[in-house]
Design a protein around this motif. Structure first.
Motif: not given
Length: 369
Positions: A228-236, A262-268
Motif C-alpha cells: 500500500y505504500v505509494p511509490s514503492t515496490d512492497d510485495k506480498y 511480506y517484503e518491504r521495498d525501502a530496506d528489504g
C-alpha cells in the motif's frame, strides 16, 4: 377433481422449489473455555456462535448461476481494509457465467482460495487452526505485516476457471490487496488507513484435482500482490499446498502447508509465517467421528518498530475432537474438542501456552428440501 388440483399444486410447488435452487442454513453454537499459562492473555470462557449462515444458490439461466451467503455471527460494518463497500457479514455475492464446457467466469465477492484444505474447510468444521490462518497465538496477536489466511477468505474481484477435466480445474483470481495494517497489532508499524484507495492488487493461480476414484484430493495455490505504500515496490507472496486421502471410507487423512510473506521495498525487511497442518479422522462409524489434529508454525518478523517483536517465534499445537450424530442421516451433531498450543518466543523466557476446551452443536439443512 380436488385430488387432481392438489396433485398439480404439489407438483408445481416442487418444480418451483427445484428451480429456485437451494437455501442452506448452517449454524454452530459453542461453549468455549481458554486457560493461559505464562501469557499476556487472560483466562476466559463464553457461549458464542461459531457460524450462523444463510446460503442461497441458484440459476438465473442455464449458463448463469449465482450465490449469496450472509454470516449473522459477523458485524454489518464495511470489511476492514478491503475498500470494496461490502459488509464483513457478506461472505459471498457473485455470479458465475458458464462459457462452454471448459470455461467459466465468476464476478463479485468470492473466495480467493488461498490456504489449501484448511481454508476450504467450513468454519463450522474447524477446531484447532494454524497461526497462518488466524494470525494469533498463545500470547495474543502476531506482529508480522504478512496476510493471514482468514483475511483472504472472501474478496471482491473476478475469477476465471478452466475445467481441464471433470475432476481437475485451474483458476486465475484477481482482487484488491487487503490492507492488513488498518488494524495492525500493537508494536507493528501501521500504514495509514487512508491509503486503502491505492492501486494495490493481488493475483492468484489455484489448482484443484480429484484422483483415484475421488479418494485423493489435491489443492495448490500461488498468490502475489503489491503493498500500500505509494511509490514503492512492497510485495506480498503467498503459496500453499494440501492433500487429503480417503482410506476406504474408514479413515480420512490430510496435510497442508501454507506460507505467507511480506517484503518491504525501502530496506528489504521481510515478515513471513508458515504453518503445517495435519488431520486424521476415523469415519467408519455412523454416529461417532473421532479426530486428531496437529499444527506447527514458524513466524519471522523484521519490520516491527519494537525491537523485542523482531525475531523468530515458533508454535506447536495438538488437538482431539469427538463428534456425535444422535440421528443418523441428518446434518445435526454434537462435538467436544480439546487443544493445546505452545509458543516459543524469539525474546526467550517462559513459553506461553493455551489450553482450549470447546463443547457445542451444529445444524446444517436445506430449507427447500
Amino acid at each position: 377433481m380436488k385430488k387432481f388440483l392438489l396433485a398439480a399444486l404439489a407438483t408445481t410447488t416442487a418444480v418451483s422449489a427445484a428451480n429456485a435452487g437451494s437455501i442452506n442454513f448452517d449454524a454452530r453454537a459453542d461453549y468455549d473455555s481458554k486457560t493461559y499459562e505464562d501469557s499476556t492473555q487472560k483466562d476466559g470462557s463464553q457461549f458464542y456462535f461459531k457460524t450462523v449462515r444463510l446460503d442461497y444458490q441458484g440459476k438465473a439461466t442455464e449458463d448463469l448461476s449465482f450465490r449469496l451467503r450472509a454470516a449473522y455471527n459477523k458485524n454489518g460494518t464495511q470489511t476492514t481494509g478491503a475498500g470494496d463497500n461490502s459488509q464483513t457479514a457478506l461472505e459471498f455475492a457473485y455470479l458465475t457465467h458458464k462459457m462452454g464446457d471448459m470455461f467459466s467466469l465468476q464476478v463479485g465477492k468470492l473466495g480467493s482460495e488461498y490456504g489449501a484444505i484448511e481454508s476450504q474447510t467450513s468454519g463450522a468444521d474447524l477446531y484447532l487452526t494454524s497461526q497462518a490462518y488466524t494470525k494469533t497465538g498463545p500470547n495474543g496477536n502476531l506482529n508480522g505485516e504478512y496476510l493471514s489466511t482468514s483475511s483472504l477468505l472472501y474478496v471482491m474481484g473476478a475469477k476465471a476457471i478452466l475445467n481441464m477435466t471433470p475432476d481437475q480445474n485451474l483458476s486465475l483470481v484477481v482482487f484488491k490487496t487487503p490492507n492488513s495494517s488498518v488494524a495492525a497489532p500493537t508494536g507493528s508499524t501501521p500504514i495509514a488507513p487512508a491509503q486503502a484507495d491505492s492501486n494495490a492488487m493481488m493475483e492468484g493461480l489455484i489448482y484443484k484435482g480429484l484422483f483415484m476414484d475421488k479418494n485423493l484430493r489435491i489443492m495448490a495455490s500461488y498468490h502475489m500482490g503489491t503493498g500500500y505504500v505509494p511509490s514503492t515496490d512492497d510485495k506480498y507472496t503467498l503459496y500453499s499446498a494440501g492433500v487429503t486421502y480417503n482410506f476406504g471410507g474408514m479413515v480420512l487423512a490430510g496435510v497442508d502447508y501454507t506460507n505467507s510473506a511480506y517484503e518491504r521495498d525501502a530496506d528489504g525487511a521481510k515478515d513471513s509465517i508458515y504453518s503445517i497442518i495435519g488431520k486424521v479422522a476415523f469415519t467408519g462409524w455412523e454416529q461417532w467421528t473421532p479426530r486428531l489434529e496437529v499444527i506447527a508454525s514458524e513466524e519471522k518478523v523484521e519490520t516491527s518498530a519494537t525491537a523485542a517483536n523482531n525475531g523468530t517465534n515458533k508454535f506447536m499445537g495438538y488437538g482431539a475432537v469427538l463428534e456425535y450424530k444422535p440421528i443418523v442421516d441428518t446434518n445435526f451433531r454434537y462435538h467436544i474438542a480439546y487443544s493445546n498450543t505452545t509458543e516459543e518466543l524469539a525474546a526467550g523466557g517462559n513459553d506461553p501456552k493455551v489450553d482450549q476446551i470447546t463443547v457445542g452443536a451444529r445444524w446444517n439443512a436445506d430449507f427447500l428440501k
